[in-house]
Design a protein around this motif. Sequence first.
Motif, PDB file in Angstrom:
ATOM      1  N   THR A  44       0.842  -1.191   0.000  1.00  0.00           N
ATOM      2  CA  THR A  44       0.000   0.000   0.000  1.00  0.00           C
ATOM      3  C   THR A  44       0.882   1.247   0.000  1.00  0.00           C
ATOM      4  O   THR A  44       1.812   1.359   0.797  1.00  0.00           O
ATOM      5  N   THR A  49      -1.661   0.804  -7.705  1.00  0.00           N
ATOM      6  CA  THR A  49      -2.945   1.109  -8.345  1.00  0.00           C
ATOM      7  C   THR A  49      -2.760   2.106  -9.488  1.00  0.00           C
ATOM      8  O   THR A  49      -3.345   1.954 -10.561  1.00  0.00           O
ATOM      9  N   LYS A  72     -11.846  -4.389  -4.208  1.00  0.00           N
ATOM     10  CA  LYS A  72     -11.618  -3.364  -3.190  1.00  0.00           C
ATOM     11  C   LYS A  72     -12.343  -2.052  -3.481  1.00  0.00           C
ATOM     12  O   LYS A  72     -12.747  -1.347  -2.564  1.00  0.00           O
ATOM     13  N   ASP A  74     -10.977   0.306  -5.834  1.00  0.00           N
ATOM     14  CA  ASP A  74     -10.046   1.299  -6.382  1.00  0.00           C
ATOM     15  C   ASP A  74     -10.221   1.510  -7.882  1.00  0.00           C
ATOM     16  O   ASP A  74     -10.052   2.625  -8.385  1.00  0.00           O
ATOM     17  N   GLU A 333      -6.091  -6.893  -6.375  1.00  0.00           N
ATOM     18  CA  GLU A 333      -6.102  -7.515  -5.040  1.00  0.00           C
ATOM     19  C   GLU A 333      -6.575  -8.966  -5.118  1.00  0.00           C
ATOM     20  O   GLU A 333      -7.668  -9.332  -4.691  1.00  0.00           O
ATOM     21  N   GLN A 369      -0.929  -6.970  -3.066  1.00  0.00           N
ATOM     22  CA  GLN A 369      -0.079  -6.236  -2.122  1.00  0.00           C
ATOM     23  C   GLN A 369       1.035  -7.120  -1.575  1.00  0.00           C
ATOM     24  O   GLN A 369       2.146  -6.657  -1.356  1.00  0.00           O
TER      25      GLN A 369
END
Length: 765
Positions: A44, A49, A72, A74, A333, A369
């Motif tokens: 993160t 992203t 998620k 995003d 993710e 991640q």
Amino acid sequence: MDFEKLGSFYLGKEYDLEQQALRDQLLMYDARDLTTHAVCVGMTGSGKTGLCIDLLEEAAIDKVPAIIIDPKGDMTNLLLTFPDLAPDDFRPWVNVDDARRKGLSLDEFAAQQAELWRKGLAGWGQDESRIRLLRDTVDYAIYTPGSDAGIPVSILQSFAAPEGDWDEEAELLRERIQGVVSGLLGLVGVEADPVQSRENILLANLFEHYWKKGEDLDLAKLIVSIQNPPITKLGVFDVETFFPQKERFGLAMALNNLVASPSFQSWLEGQSLDISSFLATPKGKPRHSVFYIAHLNDSERMFFVTMLLNQLISWMRGQSGTTSLRAILYMDEIFGFFPPVANPPSKRPMLTLLKQARAFGVGVVLASQNPIDLDYKGLTNTGTWFIGRLQTERDKKRLLDGLQGVSSQGGEALDREALSRTISDLGKRVFLYHSVHEERPLTFQTRWAMSYLRGPMTRTQIRELSDKLDLKPEEETAAAAPVAARAAAPQKTPAAADDGLSDTPPPLAPGMEAVYLPQRRGAGDALRQVEEREGRPLTATRSRLVYRPALLGMGRVHFVDRRLKVDESKEVGLLCEAPARAGLVCWEDALNLDLAPRDLQRRPDPDAAFEELPDSINEPKEIKRLSTELSDHLYRSSQLTLFHSPKLKVYSEPGESEREFRLRLNQAMREERDEEVDKITRRYQKKIQRLKDRLESAELALAKKEATADARKRETLISVGESILGMFLGRRSTRVASSSMSKYRMSSTAKMAAKEAEEKVESYK
């Protein structure tokens, strides 16, 4: 900066880790490299992203469609593109908490964000016109399975019998069945072990039984089949011994509770899982479809992702092979969906895509991640790795282990220590780029995203975004009209009165044949339809199926055109109301039925009632005459519509929709473009290589002439110095002066030669 190149994705610039500075060298990623798939890993805050959104933006500009799975929230930021970069455009989507932390009002913070984006884009050679190009090139849609916040998705098509030959594709079709069954059982909390679970084995056999016969399944039919299986044996045991009826009832009840749940109804409504519609609009404009699943629980997410991946595989296998990038599957993710040890339902179809999608031009991009989330053994076919800043040394070690395994599979030597040092030095938005298509790994910094990266969006914000941008697919509006018309049509309610009804089928004249249309709706659907028409809730005291007499005409029309290479047959079914008297049938007004002869039933429902059969359709001679009229009508009115591209001189295939035809044209043009680019590259590579060779020779000559000029210059200075020193010492010599002049001329000549060599070098450059 020249980054608008055919088939190349502008992702950023090379970055010098030692100097902590950008190099003046763009990172242009070849779109065709994505057919060998990509992985993006970073903690993160690493900029993961942003990099993935950059990649998808470039794909959109290159007219490459994409299916984007967003667990998620995003990736919904892809729809936040504002060509005017006006503060009012940013204001509804800025993060309120960020504004509060900075002590700014929403208007002030929105203005600050707008200016930040304007400057950020300008620093990477982008402006409003490129955002406008992005918006004009691709269509965006947000799908929300299990919710109407975006465009709802129906999973019913996932149970439809797939097209395919069981003799040739048995293994592939069974893999798909296993994925469907595992996902479905996961929804009701049943462990779906394909070998040990009786529930899994029973459902898999039921699916195979119906699909082999070409029969579609739905949940209602599946529940009934669990209670009364159409098969007698499972292995060597009969069904009752293997899975007693009392225990089967528990499974049927669990699935029935699922269907009866009001929250599950949203899974049965909306757009079907049609991959073509997710990749393009009906007019063929490329589409990026974002599947927002952040609102679902773990079992629901697993179920939907498995269904979607299986549908994608089925669609993919129906496409022609290609080396150009046809479409992208991106999953953000991926934690839990592709683990290194366990085997969730989503893992098998994902592995299938990684192994087989390359041949069909489908690129898979996975993001995570934590490196521990990924099964590296399954990623041996992945050609591109984007590695960002990692959280712990353990993560780095795990990633290097996986990367070393991938490299060894490809026959590469991996400098583990050098890569370890590089990964440790990575900063925000700085990534290590490792590709089997490149000679060496390199580091780069990602370009500024055109989309506003505001962070994950909630379901409420998705609803607001869908309403604001009117994110409804064109086909949804078109399909709503006939459904509404049918619902509003006056219908005879069987339970209203039983006068004139019989419990037995009416007698037919000799030579006549009766068939029965399959029941498509149950009593509950009929009641809801009446409630919608009446605008109030109703209670049904009884329900009964009633057969009404009608005239059914079925035929086959054969279209042949040798010039267009068309040789196509089409089944036609027309249904007419029984006329008041013989001879009044008008085939032009008949209802078109999407039915094949095999869909017709020879026996009625045992509990049904029957209306009286009028004499107008119970005369064999009249039926024979109507058959001739039907043939004439089909010959006069039947047509086969084909789409045509004058530019490419290509016609569509029979039954191919405009969307599918345009997708095929886009792919053909993309392949032709890539082939032309390769041809030009090969032609100019020889010329460029010759120039490089000449440049290398010229630079070598320049270096020698510069060295000669420097030597002559030093000799001249020494000679002049000797002359001046001799004058001070009282020694005058014409020979020394002459020598100095000679060396000066030689120095000037050498300098001129070096200058000419330098100009030659510049000319070759």
